[in-house]
Design a protein around this motif. Structure first.
Motif, PDB file in Angstrom:
ATOM      1  N   LEU A 150      -3.915   6.306  -9.727  1.00 19.02           N
ATOM      2  CA  LEU A 150      -3.709   5.255 -10.724  1.00 19.02           C
ATOM      3  C   LEU A 150      -4.647   4.076 -10.506  1.00 19.02           C
ATOM      4  O   LEU A 150      -5.009   3.387 -11.462  1.00 19.02           O
ATOM      5  CB  LEU A 150      -2.252   4.762 -10.668  1.00 19.02           C
ATOM      6  CG  LEU A 150      -1.182   5.823 -10.930  1.00 19.02           C
ATOM      7  CD1 LEU A 150       0.210   5.223 -10.727  1.00 19.02           C
ATOM      8  CD2 LEU A 150      -1.311   6.407 -12.327  1.00 19.02           C
ATOM      9  N   LEU A 151      -5.024   3.850  -9.253  1.00 18.95           N
ATOM     10  CA  LEU A 151      -5.916   2.744  -8.915  1.00 18.95           C
ATOM     11  C   LEU A 151      -7.065   3.231  -8.047  1.00 18.95           C
ATOM     12  O   LEU A 151      -6.868   4.069  -7.164  1.00 18.95           O
ATOM     13  CB  LEU A 151      -5.154   1.654  -8.139  1.00 18.95           C
ATOM     14  CG  LEU A 151      -4.206   0.730  -8.900  1.00 18.95           C
ATOM     15  CD1 LEU A 151      -3.475  -0.167  -7.915  1.00 18.95           C
ATOM     16  CD2 LEU A 151      -4.963  -0.111  -9.915  1.00 18.95           C
ATOM     17  N   ARG A 152      -8.252   2.695  -8.303  1.00 18.48           N
ATOM     18  CA  ARG A 152      -9.371   2.869  -7.387  1.00 18.48           C
ATOM     19  C   ARG A 152      -9.418   1.617  -6.527  1.00 18.48           C
ATOM     20  O   ARG A 152      -9.598   0.505  -7.035  1.00 18.48           O
ATOM     21  CB  ARG A 152     -10.682   3.054  -8.149  1.00 18.48           C
ATOM     22  CG  ARG A 152     -10.726   4.313  -9.005  1.00 18.48           C
ATOM     23  CD  ARG A 152     -12.122   4.529  -9.573  1.00 18.48           C
ATOM     24  NE  ARG A 152     -12.156   5.681 -10.451  1.00 18.48           N
ATOM     25  CZ  ARG A 152     -11.993   5.621 -11.776  1.00 18.48           C
ATOM     26  NH1 ARG A 152     -11.771   4.443 -12.354  1.00 18.48           N
ATOM     27  NH2 ARG A 152     -12.023   6.712 -12.523  1.00 18.48           N
ATOM     28  N   ARG A 153      -9.263   1.780  -5.231  1.00 18.56           N
ATOM     29  CA  ARG A 153      -9.154   0.635  -4.339  1.00 18.56           C
ATOM     30  C   ARG A 153     -10.358   0.560  -3.406  1.00 18.56           C
ATOM     31  O   ARG A 153     -10.770   1.557  -2.814  1.00 18.56           O
ATOM     32  CB  ARG A 153      -7.866   0.725  -3.505  1.00 18.56           C
ATOM     33  CG  ARG A 153      -6.622   0.771  -4.363  1.00 18.56           C
ATOM     34  CD  ARG A 153      -5.354   0.683  -3.526  1.00 18.56           C
ATOM     35  NE  ARG A 153      -4.973   1.936  -2.906  1.00 18.56           N
ATOM     36  CZ  ARG A 153      -4.317   2.912  -3.540  1.00 18.56           C
ATOM     37  NH1 ARG A 153      -4.007   2.784  -4.817  1.00 18.56           N
ATOM     38  NH2 ARG A 153      -3.980   4.007  -2.895  1.00 18.56           N
ATOM     39  N   SER A 162       0.827  -1.203   0.000  1.00 11.69           N
ATOM     40  CA  SER A 162       0.000   0.000   0.000  1.00 11.69           C
ATOM     41  C   SER A 162       0.867   1.261   0.000  1.00 11.69           C
ATOM     42  O   SER A 162       0.555   2.237  -0.704  1.00 11.69           O
ATOM     43  CB  SER A 162      -0.916  -0.021   1.229  1.00 11.69           C
ATOM     44  OG  SER A 162      -1.738   1.124   1.254  1.00 11.69           O
ATOM     45  N   ARG A 163       1.976   1.257   0.747  1.00  8.33           N
ATOM     46  CA  ARG A 163       2.867   2.422   0.782  1.00  8.33           C
ATOM     47  C   ARG A 163       3.526   2.657  -0.573  1.00  8.33           C
ATOM     48  O   ARG A 163       3.671   3.796  -1.004  1.00  8.33           O
ATOM     49  CB  ARG A 163       3.930   2.212   1.858  1.00  8.33           C
ATOM     50  CG  ARG A 163       3.400   2.375   3.279  1.00  8.33           C
ATOM     51  CD  ARG A 163       4.479   2.025   4.296  1.00  8.33           C
ATOM     52  NE  ARG A 163       4.004   2.202   5.667  1.00  8.33           N
ATOM     53  CZ  ARG A 163       4.677   1.815   6.733  1.00  8.33           C
ATOM     54  NH1 ARG A 163       5.866   1.216   6.591  1.00  8.33           N
ATOM     55  NH2 ARG A 163       4.184   2.011   7.946  1.00  8.33           N
ATOM     56  N   HIS A 164       3.924   1.583  -1.240  1.00  2.00           N
ATOM     57  CA  HIS A 164       4.531   1.728  -2.566  1.00  2.00           C
ATOM     58  C   HIS A 164       3.547   2.372  -3.548  1.00  2.00           C
ATOM     59  O   HIS A 164       3.911   3.261  -4.333  1.00  2.00           O
ATOM     60  CB  HIS A 164       4.955   0.360  -3.103  1.00  2.00           C
ATOM     61  CG  HIS A 164       6.318  -0.072  -2.640  1.00  2.00           C
ATOM     62  ND1 HIS A 164       6.554  -0.571  -1.382  1.00  2.00           N
ATOM     63  CD2 HIS A 164       7.514  -0.083  -3.284  1.00  2.00           C
ATOM     64  CE1 HIS A 164       7.829  -0.875  -1.259  1.00  2.00           C
ATOM     65  NE2 HIS A 164       8.444  -0.580  -2.401  1.00  2.00           N
ATOM     66  N   LEU A 165       2.300   1.905  -3.534  1.00  2.00           N
ATOM     67  CA  LEU A 165       1.301   2.463  -4.449  1.00  2.00           C
ATOM     68  C   LEU A 165       1.033   3.935  -4.142  1.00  2.00           C
ATOM     69  O   LEU A 165       0.928   4.761  -5.059  1.00  2.00           O
ATOM     70  CB  LEU A 165       0.010   1.658  -4.361  1.00  2.00           C
ATOM     71  CG  LEU A 165       0.074   0.213  -4.857  1.00  2.00           C
ATOM     72  CD1 LEU A 165      -1.271  -0.465  -4.680  1.00  2.00           C
ATOM     73  CD2 LEU A 165       0.498   0.174  -6.326  1.00  2.00           C
ATOM     74  N   SER A 166       0.932   4.260  -2.875  1.00  2.00           N
ATOM     75  CA  SER A 166       0.681   5.655  -2.493  1.00  2.00           C
ATOM     76  C   SER A 166       1.844   6.545  -2.910  1.00  2.00           C
ATOM     77  O   SER A 166       1.638   7.667  -3.407  1.00  2.00           O
ATOM     78  CB  SER A 166       0.459   5.749  -0.974  1.00  2.00           C
ATOM     79  OG  SER A 166      -0.680   5.028  -0.586  1.00  2.00           O
ATOM     80  N   ALA A 167       3.063   6.049  -2.740  1.00  2.00           N
ATOM     81  CA  ALA A 167       4.237   6.831  -3.135  1.00  2.00           C
ATOM     82  C   ALA A 167       4.261   7.053  -4.640  1.00  2.00           C
ATOM     83  O   ALA A 167       4.617   8.136  -5.124  1.00  2.00           O
ATOM     84  CB  ALA A 167       5.515   6.121  -2.687  1.00  2.00           C
ATOM     85  N   LEU A 168       3.864   6.034  -5.394  1.00  2.00           N
ATOM     86  CA  LEU A 168       3.842   6.152  -6.857  1.00  2.00           C
ATOM     87  C   LEU A 168       2.811   7.190  -7.298  1.00  2.00           C
ATOM     88  O   LEU A 168       3.073   8.021  -8.182  1.00  2.00           O
ATOM     89  CB  LEU A 168       3.516   4.784  -7.469  1.00  2.00           C
ATOM     90  CG  LEU A 168       3.730   4.615  -8.970  1.00  2.00           C
ATOM     91  CD1 LEU A 168       5.197   4.771  -9.337  1.00  2.00           C
ATOM     92  CD2 LEU A 168       3.236   3.241  -9.419  1.00  2.00           C
ATOM     93  N   GLU A 169       1.650   7.180  -6.678  1.00  2.00           N
ATOM     94  CA  GLU A 169       0.612   8.140  -7.038  1.00  2.00           C
ATOM     95  C   GLU A 169       1.011   9.559  -6.628  1.00  2.00           C
ATOM     96  O   GLU A 169       0.702  10.524  -7.354  1.00  2.00           O
ATOM     97  CB  GLU A 169      -0.710   7.727  -6.389  1.00  2.00           C
ATOM     98  CG  GLU A 169      -1.296   6.468  -7.016  1.00  2.00           C
ATOM     99  CD  GLU A 169      -2.588   6.017  -6.352  1.00  2.00           C
ATOM    100  OE1 GLU A 169      -3.431   5.444  -7.054  1.00  2.00           O
ATOM    101  OE2 GLU A 169      -2.731   6.244  -5.129  1.00  2.00           O
ATOM    102  N   ARG A 170       1.695   9.708  -5.502  1.00  2.00           N
ATOM    103  CA  ARG A 170       2.182  11.043  -5.111  1.00  2.00           C
ATOM    104  C   ARG A 170       3.229  11.537  -6.104  1.00  2.00           C
ATOM    105  O   ARG A 170       3.258  12.729  -6.438  1.00  2.00           O
ATOM    106  CB  ARG A 170       2.781  10.985  -3.697  1.00  2.00           C
ATOM    107  CG  ARG A 170       1.760  10.908  -2.586  1.00  2.00           C
ATOM    108  CD  ARG A 170       2.384  11.268  -1.233  1.00  2.00           C
ATOM    109  NE  ARG A 170       3.538  10.431  -0.925  1.00  2.00           N
ATOM    110  CZ  ARG A 170       3.463   9.271  -0.294  1.00  2.00           C
ATOM    111  NH1 ARG A 170       2.283   8.799   0.097  1.00  2.00           N
ATOM    112  NH2 ARG A 170       4.558   8.574  -0.026  1.00  2.00           N
ATOM    113  N   GLN A 171       4.075  10.634  -6.560  1.00  2.00           N
ATOM    114  CA  GLN A 171       5.126  11.038  -7.501  1.00  2.00           C
ATOM    115  C   GLN A 171       4.528  11.607  -8.786  1.00  2.00           C
ATOM    116  O   GLN A 171       5.031  12.601  -9.326  1.00  2.00           O
ATOM    117  CB  GLN A 171       6.009   9.834  -7.834  1.00  2.00           C
ATOM    118  CG  GLN A 171       7.122  10.145  -8.841  1.00  2.00           C
ATOM    119  CD  GLN A 171       7.983   8.923  -9.130  1.00  2.00           C
ATOM    120  OE1 GLN A 171       7.934   7.955  -8.402  1.00  2.00           O
ATOM    121  NE2 GLN A 171       8.745   8.987 -10.200  1.00  2.00           N
TER     122      GLN A 171
END
Length: 310
Positions: A42-45, A28-37
């Motif tokens: 990018l994903l609806r979860r 979850s942290r990796h995905l959040s970091a990617l979206e912040r970048q």
């Protein structure tokens, strides 16, 4: 990026976490970091499922290509290894893949202990990049593309029947005579079908009928061996039966031009040790037992170098 792709492919964060493996919190942290970048979602979860946004779908396609390039760099760096390693994902038509390709795999895996193979039997054109496929086998003429095509042989469509059937009903000497015979029809539903032939450079077709239809060629070939009628099948399907005398090849002079069979791969995979090892093995095996090889058939020479389309 890799975590994002694994989540999309797995269908959920928890499934991706188990496959990587990584804790669910880290995923979850990796995905959040990617979206912040990138400053966008990018994903609806939800608690049960995920869905790509339009931006996420675009990023997913490009991320897979980028990760494939990274893998290719790794393969290039390890090209000097004596043993190819890793997974090789291969797609092939159902009939050809099951009859010709699958029997070759045990000996290949025994030779290359550090490799694994995933064989997908699919009767449609696959997208090598989007579906993460390193090698695809295709029958017939190829459209122009950026892929590299390596010809591995030819395949003929052969008309044959059991000697016992021909003794009882007579042997058809011209294609039109098939109208008076029981033909074993490869089809999803009953009815008449057209069998195509070639004579003196002219193509023509004959509408045949029969009392047995099936959407599986092995069923029809088995029925032909038992004397139920005349079957039309790819050369690889009946080569052994013809050689052993269980089936007799007929109307040979009217057979259409053989269809080429190619192995396709991306240009970036050209130096991949695993792709190269399997291609070499496949070509060697096809020379020993050519696809077009049946009693009286000749097989086109298999080229030693890559050919290009597009």
């Amino acid at each position: 990026m890799n975590v994002f792709v694994r989540v999309v492919e797995a269908g959920s964060l928890s499934a991706a976490a188990r496959a990587i493996p990584m804790s669910l919190t880290s995923v979850s942290r990796h995905l959040s970091a990617l979206e912040r970048q990138f400053g966008m979602q990018l994903l609806r979860r939800t608690t049960r499922a995920i869905a790509l946004t339009d931006e996420g779908r675009l990023f997913f396609e490009r991320a897979k290509a980028i990760l494939a390039d990274v893998d290719e760099v790794g393969a290039l760096l390890s090209a000097s290894r004596s043993e190819p390693t890793g997974r090789l994902r291969i797609a092939a038509p159902t009939l050809l893949g099951g009859t010709v390709i699958a029997p070759l795999l045990p000996r290949f895996l025994a030779t290359y202990a550090e490799m694994s193979i995933e064989l997908l039997l699919i009767d449609r054109t696959v997208n090598l990049v989007e579906e993460d496929i390193q090698l695809a086998i295709r029958v017939g003429r190829l459209p122009d593309s950026t892929l590299i095509a390596r010809k591995i042989g030819d395949v003929r469509m052969i008309v044959c029947a059991a000697p016992a059937y021909l003794e009882r009903h007579g042997q058809p000497l011209v294609p039109d005579a098939l109208r008076d015979h029981d033909c074993l029809v490869f089809s999803d539903r009953p009815g008449s079908v057209d069998w195509r032939f070639k004579s003196a450079g002219t193509r023509h077709s004959v509408r045949v009928k029969g009392r047995l239809w099936a959407n599986a060629l092995d069923v029809l070939v088995g029925a032909a061996i038992d004397g139920a009628g005349i079957v039309r099948a790819p050369s690889w399907q009946v080569a052994d039966d013809i050689e052993r005398g269980r089936l007799r090849r007929i109307l040979q002079e009217y057979e259409p031009t053989p269809a080429p069979v190619h192995a396709l791969f991306e240009r970036t995979r050209r130096t991949s040790p695993s792709v190269r090892a399997f291609l070499d093995y496949l070509l060697e095996s096809m020379r020993a037992a050519p696809l077009a090889g049946t009693a009286g058939a000749t097989s086109a020479a298999i080229p030693q170098s890559d050919s290009y389309k597009g």
